[in-house]
Design a protein around this motif. Structure first.
Motif, PDB file in Angstrom:
ATOM      1  N   UNK A 223      42.862  48.951  30.390  1.00  9.71           N
ATOM      2  CA  UNK A 223      42.402  49.625  31.616  1.00  9.71           C
ATOM      3  C   UNK A 223      41.309  48.872  32.387  1.00  9.71           C
ATOM      4  N   UNK A 224      40.220  48.410  31.712  1.00 13.19           N
ATOM      5  CA  UNK A 224      39.188  47.727  32.496  1.00 13.19           C
ATOM      6  C   UNK A 224      39.718  46.495  33.234  1.00 13.19           C
ATOM      7  N   UNK A 225      40.559  45.717  32.547  1.00  9.85           N
ATOM      8  CA  UNK A 225      41.066  44.490  33.166  1.00  9.85           C
ATOM      9  C   UNK A 225      41.957  44.855  34.357  1.00  9.85           C
ATOM     10  N   UNK A 226      42.818  45.859  34.158  1.00 10.67           N
ATOM     11  CA  UNK A 226      43.727  46.265  35.247  1.00 10.67           C
ATOM     12  C   UNK A 226      42.914  46.748  36.448  1.00 10.67           C
ATOM     13  N   UNK A 227      41.865  47.481  36.156  1.00 10.82           N
ATOM     14  CA  UNK A 227      41.018  48.039  37.211  1.00 10.82           C
ATOM     15  C   UNK A 227      40.345  46.913  38.017  1.00 10.82           C
ATOM     16  N   UNK A 228      39.846  45.900  37.312  1.00 14.43           N
ATOM     17  CA  UNK A 228      39.186  44.767  37.982  1.00 14.43           C
ATOM     18  C   UNK A 228      40.213  44.005  38.822  1.00 14.43           C
ATOM     19  N   UNK A 229      41.384  43.785  38.231  1.00 16.90           N
ATOM     20  CA  UNK A 229      42.416  42.998  38.915  1.00 16.90           C
ATOM     21  C   UNK A 229      42.849  43.686  40.205  1.00 16.90           C
ATOM     22  N   UNK A 230      43.065  45.003  40.078  1.00 15.76           N
ATOM     23  CA  UNK A 230      43.506  45.773  41.255  1.00 15.76           C
ATOM     24  C   UNK A 230      42.465  45.690  42.386  1.00 15.76           C
ATOM     25  N   UNK A 231      41.195  45.842  42.021  1.00 17.51           N
ATOM     26  CA  UNK A 231      40.134  45.806  43.040  1.00 17.51           C
ATOM     27  C   UNK A 231      40.073  44.432  43.698  1.00 17.51           C
ATOM     28  N   UNK A 232      40.247  43.384  42.890  1.00 23.26           N
ATOM     29  CA  UNK A 232      40.152  42.026  43.449  1.00 23.26           C
ATOM     30  C   UNK A 232      41.343  41.737  44.350  1.00 23.26           C
ATOM     31  N   UNK A 233      42.524  42.172  43.901  1.00 22.76           N
ATOM     32  CA  UNK A 233      43.712  41.909  44.724  1.00 22.76           C
ATOM     33  C   UNK A 233      43.622  42.652  46.049  1.00 22.76           C
ATOM     34  N   UNK A 234      43.013  43.856  46.001  1.00 24.74           N
ATOM     35  CA  UNK A 234      42.837  44.608  47.248  1.00 24.74           C
ATOM     36  C   UNK A 234      41.891  43.858  48.185  1.00 24.74           C
ATOM     37  N   UNK A 235      40.990  43.056  47.608  1.00 27.87           N
ATOM     38  CA  UNK A 235      40.063  42.270  48.438  1.00 27.87           C
ATOM     39  C   UNK A 235      40.722  40.969  48.900  1.00 27.87           C
ATOM     40  N   UNK A 236      41.996  40.772  48.534  1.00 24.65           N
ATOM     41  CA  UNK A 236      42.776  39.648  49.041  1.00 24.65           C
ATOM     42  C   UNK A 236      42.493  38.320  48.360  1.00 24.65           C
ATOM     43  N   UNK A 237      42.069  38.356  47.095  1.00 24.30           N
ATOM     44  CA  UNK A 237      41.761  37.087  46.441  1.00 24.30           C
ATOM     45  C   UNK A 237      42.755  36.824  45.308  1.00 24.30           C
ATOM     46  N   UNK A 238      43.078  35.548  45.090  1.00 25.62           N
ATOM     47  CA  UNK A 238      44.031  35.214  44.029  1.00 25.62           C
ATOM     48  C   UNK A 238      43.356  35.365  42.667  1.00 25.62           C
ATOM     49  N   UNK A 239      44.044  36.072  41.735  1.00 29.10           N
ATOM     50  CA  UNK A 239      43.464  36.315  40.408  1.00 29.10           C
ATOM     51  C   UNK A 239      44.269  35.643  39.322  1.00 29.10           C
ATOM     52  N   UNK A 240      43.570  35.105  38.361  1.00 32.15           N
ATOM     53  CA  UNK A 240      44.209  34.511  37.192  1.00 32.15           C
ATOM     54  C   UNK A 240      43.639  35.228  35.966  1.00 32.15           C
ATOM     55  N   UNK A 241      44.516  35.585  35.023  1.00 33.46           N
ATOM     56  CA  UNK A 241      44.014  36.264  33.818  1.00 33.46           C
ATOM     57  C   UNK A 241      43.927  35.261  32.669  1.00 33.46           C
ATOM     58  N   UNK A 242      42.827  35.278  31.951  1.00 39.80           N
ATOM     59  CA  UNK A 242      42.704  34.416  30.766  1.00 39.80           C
ATOM     60  C   UNK A 242      42.120  35.266  29.659  1.00 39.80           C
ATOM     61  N   UNK A 243      42.847  35.352  28.525  1.00 43.96           N
ATOM     62  CA  UNK A 243      42.263  36.201  27.475  1.00 43.96           C
ATOM     63  C   UNK A 243      41.834  35.353  26.281  1.00 43.96           C
ATOM     64  N   UNK A 244      40.741  35.774  25.668  1.00 44.28           N
ATOM     65  CA  UNK A 244      40.214  35.033  24.522  1.00 44.28           C
ATOM     66  C   UNK A 244      40.168  35.945  23.305  1.00 44.28           C
ATOM     67  N   UNK A 245      40.348  35.333  22.152  1.00 46.01           N
ATOM     68  CA  UNK A 245      40.283  36.064  20.893  1.00 46.01           C
ATOM     69  C   UNK A 245      38.823  36.490  20.702  1.00 46.01           C
ATOM     70  N   UNK A 246      38.557  37.825  20.761  1.00 48.26           N
ATOM     71  CA  UNK A 246      37.148  38.223  20.727  1.00 48.26           C
ATOM     72  C   UNK A 246      36.694  38.688  19.348  1.00 48.26           C
ATOM     73  N   UNK A 247      37.165  37.970  18.317  1.00 49.12           N
ATOM     74  CA  UNK A 247      36.562  38.188  16.997  1.00 49.12           C
ATOM     75  C   UNK A 247      35.458  37.163  16.812  1.00 49.12           C
ATOM     76  N   UNK A 248      34.406  37.555  16.082  1.00 46.76           N
ATOM     77  CA  UNK A 248      33.231  36.680  15.941  1.00 46.76           C
ATOM     78  C   UNK A 248      33.644  35.287  15.430  1.00 46.76           C
ATOM     79  N   UNK A 249      34.681  35.249  14.560  1.00 47.95           N
ATOM     80  CA  UNK A 249      35.106  33.963  13.999  1.00 47.95           C
ATOM     81  C   UNK A 249      35.634  33.019  15.080  1.00 47.95           C
TER      82      UNK A 249
END
Ligand code: NAD
Length: 539
Positions: A223-249
């Motif tokens: 949800x948070x990522x989708x929400x950010x993406x939607x807001x940015x796309x509405x502002x007319x900017x190109x978005x790229x998604x990059x996800x990282x493994x968020x375990x401490x290791x």
């Protein structure tokens, strides 16, 4: 409604204010001109005849005379907001935008000005001194902040207009804005409230990025990522998604390389913007990528855990772990903004929430007894994420952390106070092999131990130490020291970054709300035999 420009001289209040007024069709008032007009004298003459106190009195009268003003852009003298009565009068019908610039730039801009000197210091030294001295009052007064160091007047005008048109955090009961003044350069805002993401469009029009990379953790809900993406796309900017493994290791340089490669392959360049969405780990990694990709691109943070909202996303520390030590590689890089939507916490597991509450208790001990009383009064509601308290609670923490960071961005002195509970806490986490004990649990135990240490060194009273322990337990945090080898814990503590000349140093409270500072380092050397006896007492 008025638009009020505050800040040090040379930050562009008059030049920018005039143009903003034209663009909005508002009238323009410069409080220094108003003072001179009402006194029938030039400002240097007023200083000569009445001194600075006389000038400040005339300034207060001039500001009070603006009580009925509306649809005006008001440019204030640099010292106007040092008087709380002026701030109250200006805020009654005004949005306060703080313009900042770094000391060198200000000094360059005001060369040859006829303004009277306010100290016995020369040029740049006076600017630096006054900026440092005034930072807390500027920070308290501002609804928004814009750094004009690298902006032309037209660019600063666009920046102010974007802030004026943005949904108005300071004025909406459910949204709060906390300015972070990092030596005036890199000043930015923390916006807190469930509509905080509305500020993304203002951010985009200010930064004008070629594209935006949304960097989020794999464990962060969609949800948070989708929400950010939607807001940015509405502002007319190109978005790229990059996800990282968020375990401490995975908080390692190899992850930085992976994300940077993704950004490069997706066509991001040095004019792109990076937005980190996730917990403290994602914020630390995203910030480090932003600091190093193409030698640095601007970034913003949208924290989604309580710990990141009250602590990790604030202050500009970025970094990754080495196998030997946590956060051993990193740098300071301030974001353009931190946008906090408390509703993102709805999905956070209770144990993760406790990590945030432990850091909030730490903030209270360091700087704000009233925050501890608030947490004590509302423990149940806070644990249930009661919407009516959450934004205020997060904002209170953000103000404490932002205030400390503003005083000491690179951790030379006061910022070390934030280590309270962490010297033993880090040792416990490491000795437990980063399993079994969460960070919040380790810090809670660390705080109780370090409170006892403070007590032994003549700091906290027995009542204060006991009430801290009671609050942590009320929040569901265990405070009992686990049965770990004290020799090994001492050896772990000997690696702490605060140590000097082989002595273990602690950030300790003198009283609730005030830290010990024997030598300007905000840390206290403690002999090993004292630590050993306290560890072995294991109450
Ligand atoms: N930079 C600083 O000043 C600073 C300060 C404190 C801690 N830190 C760092 O922060 C990290 C710890 O941060 P943390 O406690 O936020 O942990 P985290 O970032 O590891 O997040 C904890 C877990 O919660 C998940 N998560 C995130 N948001 C969620 C949500 N809304 N709902 C459900 N799950 C969610 C994450 O994917 C992760 O699995 C450590 O790496 C620490 O070194 C940095």
């Amino acid at each position: 409604m008025n638009l009020v420009l505050i800040g040090f001289r040379g930050t562009g209040k008059t030049a920018v204010g005039r143009e903003v007024a034209k663009a909005l069709g508002f009238s323009f008032v410069d409080t220094d001109c108003l003072v001179a007009e009402r006194a029938g004298r030039l400002i240097p003459e007023i200083f000569d005849k009445f001194g600075e106190p006389g000038f400040r009195e005339l300034e207060a009268q001039a500001i009070a005379s603006l009580a009925g003003a509306d649809h005006s852009v008001i440019a204030c003298g640099g010292g106007a907001v040092l008087n709380p009565a002026n701030v109250a009068a200006l805020k009654r019908n005004g949005l306060l935008v703080l313009l900042t610039a770094d000391a060198d730039e200000i000094s360059h801009r005001i060369q040859g000005s006829q303004r009277p000197r306010l100290t016995s210091l020369d040029g740049l030294a006076e600017v630096k001194h006054l900026l440092r001295e005034r930072a807390p009052q500027y920070q308290q007064a501002a609804d928004h902040v814009l750094d004009t160091t690298r902006l032309s007047v037209p660019e600063a005008v666009q920046g102010v207009l974007a802030l004026a048109r943005a949904p108005n955090p300071g004025k909406s009961p459910s949204t709060v804005s906390v300015p972070v003044l990092v030596g005036t350069r890199d000043a930015h805002e923390i916006v807190i409230g469930n509509s905080a993401l509305d500020r993304l469009s203002a951010l985009i029009s200010q930064a004008q990025p070629s594209a935006v990379a949304i960097v989020s953790g794999t464990g962060v809900p969609k949800a948070p990522v989708a929400c950010v993406k939607k807001t940015l796309e509405a502002a007319g900017v190109r978005c790229v998604l990059a996800s990282l493994d968020d375990r401490e290791a995975s908080k390692r340089l190899s992850t930085v390389e992976k994300i940077s490669s993704t950004l490069l392959e997706q066509g991001l360049d040095r004019h792109s913007l990076l937005i980190g969405v996730g917990g403290g780990l994602t914020c630390d990694l995203a910030g480090f990528v932003a600091a190093t990709f193409m030698r640095g691109i601007p970034h913003a943070l949208i924290p989604t855990t309580l710990l990141a909202m009250v602590d990790a996303a604030i202050g500009g520390k970025t970094g990754v772990n080495l196998s030997q030590a946590k956060n051993a590689i990193g740098c300071f890089k301030q974001p353009l903004a931190v946008l906090i939507r408390p509703a993102f916490l709805d999905t956070l597991p209770p144990r993760e929430l406790l990590n945030g509450f432990a850091e909030a208790v730490k903030h209270g001990v360091i700087a704000d007894p009233e925050l501890l009383a608030f947490m004590d009064r509302h423990a149940e509601k806070l644990l249930a994420l009661d919407e009516s308290l959450l934004a205020e609670f997060i904002a209170r923490n953000a103000r404490i952390k932002a205030g400390i960071v503003s005083l000491d961005p690179s951790e030379q002195g006061p910022r070390k106070a934030l280590n309270f509970g962490h010297t033993l806490g880090h040792a416990l986490e490491a000795e437990a092999g980063f399993k079994g004990l969460s960070h919040g649990e380790a810090v809670a135990i660390g705080m109780v131990f370090e409170a006892r240490l403070s007590q032994r060194l003549g700091g906290l009273s027995a009542v204060e130490a006991a009430s801290l322990e009671h609050l942590l337990e009320k929040l569901g945090l265990s405070t009992r020291l686990p049965a770990l080898d004290s020799g090994k814990l001492l050896a772990r503590m000997a690696f702490d970054k605060k140590n000097e000349a082989g002595t273990i140093r602690f950030a300790l409270p003198q009283a609730i709300g005030r830290m010990m500072d024997p030598d300007g380092s905000y840390s206290v050397p403690v002999p090993v035999h004292v630590l050993r006896s306290l560890l072995e007492a294991r109450p």
